[in-house]
Design a protein around this motif. Structure first.
Motif, PDB file in Angstrom:
ATOM      1  N   GLY A 162      35.822  42.931  52.948  1.00 20.94           N
ATOM      2  CA  GLY A 162      36.851  42.488  52.018  1.00 20.94           C
ATOM      3  C   GLY A 162      36.606  43.016  50.616  1.00 20.94           C
ATOM      4  N   ALA A 163      35.354  42.947  50.178  1.00 25.61           N
ATOM      5  CA  ALA A 163      35.012  43.469  48.847  1.00 25.61           C
ATOM      6  C   ALA A 163      35.198  44.980  48.794  1.00 25.61           C
ATOM      7  CB  ALA A 163      33.576  43.088  48.497  1.00 25.61           C
ATOM      8  N   GLU A 164      34.809  45.666  49.880  1.00 21.77           N
ATOM      9  CA  GLU A 164      34.958  47.122  49.928  1.00 21.77           C
ATOM     10  C   GLU A 164      36.428  47.536  49.894  1.00 21.77           C
ATOM     11  OE1 GLU A 164      32.950  48.180  53.490  1.00 21.77           O
ATOM     12  OE2 GLU A 164      30.958  47.613  52.734  1.00 21.77           O
ATOM     13  N   GLU A 165      37.307  46.708  50.472  1.00 22.69           N
ATOM     14  CA  GLU A 165      38.733  47.030  50.496  1.00 22.69           C
ATOM     15  C   GLU A 165      39.425  46.729  49.174  1.00 22.69           C
ATOM     16  OE1 GLU A 165      40.633  46.744  54.811  1.00 22.69           O
ATOM     17  OE2 GLU A 165      39.858  44.786  54.188  1.00 22.69           O
ATOM     18  N   GLY A 166      38.719  46.084  48.256  1.00 24.14           N
ATOM     19  CA  GLY A 166      39.279  45.825  46.938  1.00 24.14           C
ATOM     20  C   GLY A 166      39.772  44.418  46.718  1.00 24.14           C
ATOM     21  N   PHE A 173      39.455  35.073  49.880  1.00 26.50           N
ATOM     22  CA  PHE A 173      39.753  36.318  49.176  1.00 26.50           C
ATOM     23  C   PHE A 173      41.131  36.230  48.536  1.00 26.50           C
ATOM     24  CE2 PHE A 173      36.512  38.185  52.011  1.00 26.50           C
ATOM     25  CZ  PHE A 173      35.812  38.957  51.097  1.00 26.50           C
ATOM     26  N   THR A 174      41.220  36.665  47.289  1.00 27.18           N
ATOM     27  CA  THR A 174      42.504  36.843  46.614  1.00 27.18           C
ATOM     28  C   THR A 174      42.705  38.329  46.343  1.00 27.18           C
ATOM     29  OG1 THR A 174      41.477  36.472  44.452  1.00 27.18           O
ATOM     30  CG2 THR A 174      42.440  34.555  45.561  1.00 27.18           C
ATOM     31  N   VAL A 223      44.674  40.179  47.941  1.00 22.38           N
ATOM     32  CA  VAL A 223      44.694  40.791  49.280  1.00 22.38           C
ATOM     33  C   VAL A 223      46.044  41.448  49.532  1.00 22.38           C
ATOM     34  CG1 VAL A 223      44.517  40.368  51.757  1.00 22.38           C
ATOM     35  CG2 VAL A 223      43.043  39.102  50.163  1.00 22.38           C
ATOM     36  N   ASP A 224      46.004  42.679  49.986  1.00 17.98           N
ATOM     37  CA  ASP A 224      47.194  43.347  50.498  1.00 17.98           C
ATOM     38  C   ASP A 224      47.227  43.112  52.012  1.00 17.98           C
ATOM     39  OD1 ASP A 224      48.380  45.929  51.909  1.00 17.98           O
ATOM     40  OD2 ASP A 224      49.307  45.773  49.927  1.00 17.98           O
ATOM     41  N   ASN A 225      48.395  42.802  52.543  1.00 23.78           N
ATOM     42  CA  ASN A 225      48.462  42.450  53.966  1.00 23.78           C
ATOM     43  C   ASN A 225      48.068  43.600  54.887  1.00 23.78           C
ATOM     44  OD1 ASN A 225      49.198  40.231  55.841  1.00 23.78           O
ATOM     45  ND2 ASN A 225      50.645  41.753  56.620  1.00 23.78           N
ATOM     46  N   GLY A 226      48.023  44.828  54.365  1.00 22.43           N
ATOM     47  CA  GLY A 226      47.595  45.954  55.181  1.00 22.43           C
ATOM     48  C   GLY A 226      46.089  46.084  55.311  1.00 22.43           C
ATOM     49  N   MET A 227      45.327  45.319  54.527  1.00 18.10           N
ATOM     50  CA  MET A 227      43.865  45.373  54.617  1.00 18.10           C
ATOM     51  C   MET A 227      43.399  44.881  55.980  1.00 18.10           C
ATOM     52  SD  MET A 227      42.705  43.918  50.876  1.00 18.10           S
ATOM     53  CE  MET A 227      43.011  44.809  49.357  1.00 18.10           C
ATOM     54  N   ARG A 228      42.263  45.377  56.412  1.00 19.21           N
ATOM     55  CA  ARG A 228      41.732  44.953  57.715  1.00 19.21           C
ATOM     56  C   ARG A 228      41.420  43.463  57.738  1.00 19.21           C
ATOM     57  NH1 ARG A 228      36.752  48.441  59.299  1.00 19.21           N
ATOM     58  NH2 ARG A 228      36.738  46.877  60.986  1.00 19.21           N
ATOM     59  N   ILE A 229      40.967  42.909  56.605  1.00 17.64           N
ATOM     60  CA  ILE A 229      40.661  41.474  56.599  1.00 17.64           C
ATOM     61  C   ILE A 229      41.919  40.637  56.786  1.00 17.64           C
ATOM     62  CG2 ILE A 229      38.516  41.617  55.273  1.00 17.64           C
ATOM     63  CD1 ILE A 229      40.184  40.734  52.800  1.00 17.64           C
ATOM     64  N   ALA A 230      43.100  41.226  56.539  1.00 16.84           N
ATOM     65  CA  ALA A 230      44.359  40.514  56.723  1.00 16.84           C
ATOM     66  C   ALA A 230      45.020  40.839  58.059  1.00 16.84           C
ATOM     67  CB  ALA A 230      45.336  40.851  55.592  1.00 16.84           C
ATOM     68  N   GLN A 231      44.512  41.855  58.754  1.00 18.62           N
ATOM     69  CA  GLN A 231      45.132  42.275  60.011  1.00 18.62           C
ATOM     70  C   GLN A 231      44.299  41.949  61.243  1.00 18.62           C
ATOM     71  OE1 GLN A 231      48.221  43.994  60.777  1.00 18.62           O
ATOM     72  NE2 GLN A 231      48.685  43.077  58.791  1.00 18.62           N
ATOM     73  N   GLU A 232      42.982  41.875  61.099  1.00 18.26           N
ATOM     74  CA  GLU A 232      42.100  41.699  62.248  1.00 18.26           C
ATOM     75  C   GLU A 232      41.619  40.257  62.346  1.00 18.26           C
ATOM     76  OE1 GLU A 232      38.988  44.619  62.001  1.00 18.26           O
ATOM     77  OE2 GLU A 232      40.423  46.283  61.741  1.00 18.26           O
TER      78      GLU A 232
END
Length: 480
Positions: free
Chosen positions: A345-349, A373-374, A376-385
């Motif tokens: 999550g941190a690596e994705e920004g 996490f705030t 967050v873009d819904n395309g991030m892996r933390i939001a998709q997986e």
């Protein structure tokens, strides 16, 4: 706190009898709160699986269980419910030792017993035979048992999810082979004792603890007619592929990445208790976890202030301590997996706005504070997986239409929630592609309502009273 070897089992329950396991392979069950070995269970070998399937096949082909009137099958399951209830403390202790469920959480035993009694009351009055006038000729439509059922059960709610499959299958007239998860194999022995005490007919139930190899052997066995599986989407795809070879019937309840949509006019203070429950339940190890919280951009700061304050009241610690409200993750492997997503999550920004670390106190155990996490873009892996841990993505939106789009922008479709004025919330929930939605609540199922997923969250439905039971039957039409 328990941290020494409590019990070892080298027998398995096959067709109503305890017989020696012959696999030579042991399942070591480690307490996630102490990291110490608590139970050792020998896996069922192929010989025991073959014996169980053969016995169940004999029951299915002869119709000995199916010919028992539905009301009598229901009485047998009520005896079983009494036997489970009598062993409630023993089962609860085993589950806490195995996967760290806090002793003060709502009792899984109570839920399993309640489900069994409810389904038994429904089955006694089901129309297993219907006379249809027809267009060209009258017909008799009979609901006949689908045959031998393999119930493959996950570890995160081992008793309830087992009975969610086993009880309706038995009430439909099917013999059942229960395959518990390795992580929670021990409590299945207590479950088998309860089946034994209920006095079910020989061959009707077997309990077969096994790891991946034994599970695949059971699922692929030519004597099995239907597979009811709950678990990850990846494993569900594997199960479906195996079942497809012989066109076996299959029900799959798989993963999720559920969204909680907080509407612009939501009462945040009133919503917080349900949101905390829905985002931390079972240490985040729930397929229906509200792992994405969609918040109006204009209320984002207000929401985060209230949400983090509410999370401060979550007590992470020893599951045997009555003050604990959130226990450890189930295993070192799961703990390390969840931590890898915290780093990702941190690596994705995204911004780690809360938690993400061990709680103060316990030196051992797979403990992790809720992580929020705030940014967050819904395309991030933390939001998709599916992470299967207490990692929550808070995603800001500008319009309700955008919130619905984000909620639906996922390969999953198991469940979700909407918080706000009831009429508007129901309207929004109806636009989300997920099998179960709740309004101003985090309780995403009811015994009487069908439960299951859209898209990659599975196929078929469980629970639902009559629908759940009839899901273990086939329609046989006889023109007369």
């Amino acid at each position: 706190m328990t941290g020494t070897l409590i019990d070892t089992r080298d027998t398995v329950y096959v067709a109503g009898r305890w017989i020696p396991a012959t696999s030579g392979r042991w399942i070591d069950i480690v307490s996630p709160s102490t990291e110490q070995l608590v139970y050792r269970v020998q896996e069922a070998g192929r010989a025991e699986i073959d014996a169980a399937v053969t016995a169940a096949r004999r029951v299915a082909d002869s119709g000995t269980w199916a010919s028992v009137p539905p009301a009598e099958r229901a009485k047998a399951l009520l005896r079983f419910a009494d036997a489970v209830e009598a062993r409630g403390a023993e089962i609860a202790t085993a589950v806490t030792n195995e996967m760290g469920a806090p002793v003060n959480r709502p009792s899984e035993v109570d839920g399993a017993v309640g489900l069994t009694r409810y389904l038994a009351s429904v089955a006694a009055g089901l129309p297993f035979e219907e006379h249809v006038p027809g267009v060209f000729r009258p017909s008799i439509v009979r609901r006949v048992p689908v045959g031998v059922v393999a119930a493959v059960v996950p570890w995160n709610a081992p008793l309830f999810l087992a009975l969610q499959k086993v009880v309706p299958a038995l009430l439909a007239g099917c013999p059942v082979l229960v395959k518990p998860a390795p992580e929670t194999a021990y409590d299945s022995f207590v479950l088998a004792d309860a089946f034994d005490a209920a006095g079910l007919a020989e061959g009707v139930v077997s309990v077969l603890p096994a790891d991946r190899e034994g599970s695949e052997y059971l699922v692929a066995h030519p004597g099995v007619d239907k597979i009811s599986f709950t678990g990850s989407t990846a494993t569900g795809q594997r199960v479906a592929g195996i079942a497809a070879r012989d066109v076996k019937r299959v029900t799959l309840e798989l993963g999720g990445k559920s969204a909680a949509v907080v509407l612009p006019d939501a009462d945040l203070a009133a919503a917080m208790p349900a949101l905390v429950t829905g985002t931390t339940i079972n240490s985040g190890q729930a397929c229906s976890l509200l792992s994405r919280v969609l918040v109006p951009r204009a209320r984002h700061e207000e929401f985060m202030a209230g949400y983090t304050e509410a999370l401060d009241a979550v007590v992470v610690g020893d599951p045997f301590d009555p003050a604990t409200t959130m226990g450890p993750l189930v295993s070192r492997r799961q703990y390390e997996r969840v931590l890898s997503y915290v780093r990702l999550g941190a690596e994705e920004g995204a911004t780690a706005a809360y938690g993400g670390t061990r709680p103060d106190g316990p030196a051992r155990g797979y403990y992790l504070r809720p992580t929020v996490f705030t940014g967050v873009d819904n395309g991030m892996r933390i939001a998709q997986e599916e992470i299967f841990g207490p990692v929550i993505c808070v995603i800001a939106y500008d319009t309700v239409d955008e919130a619905v789009r984000i909620a639906n922008d996922t390969p999953f479709g198991l469940s979700g929630a909407v918080f706000g004025p009831q009429e508007e919330a129901v309207a929004v929930a109806s636009r989300v592609r997920a099998g179960s939605q709740t309004v101003n609540s985090a309780i995403d199922f009811d015994f009487a309502a069908p439960y299951g997923g859209f898209k990659s969250s599975g196929t078929g439905r469980e629970l639902g009273g009559a629908e759940g039971i009839l899901g273990f039957t086939e329609a046989l039409t006889i023109g007369v």
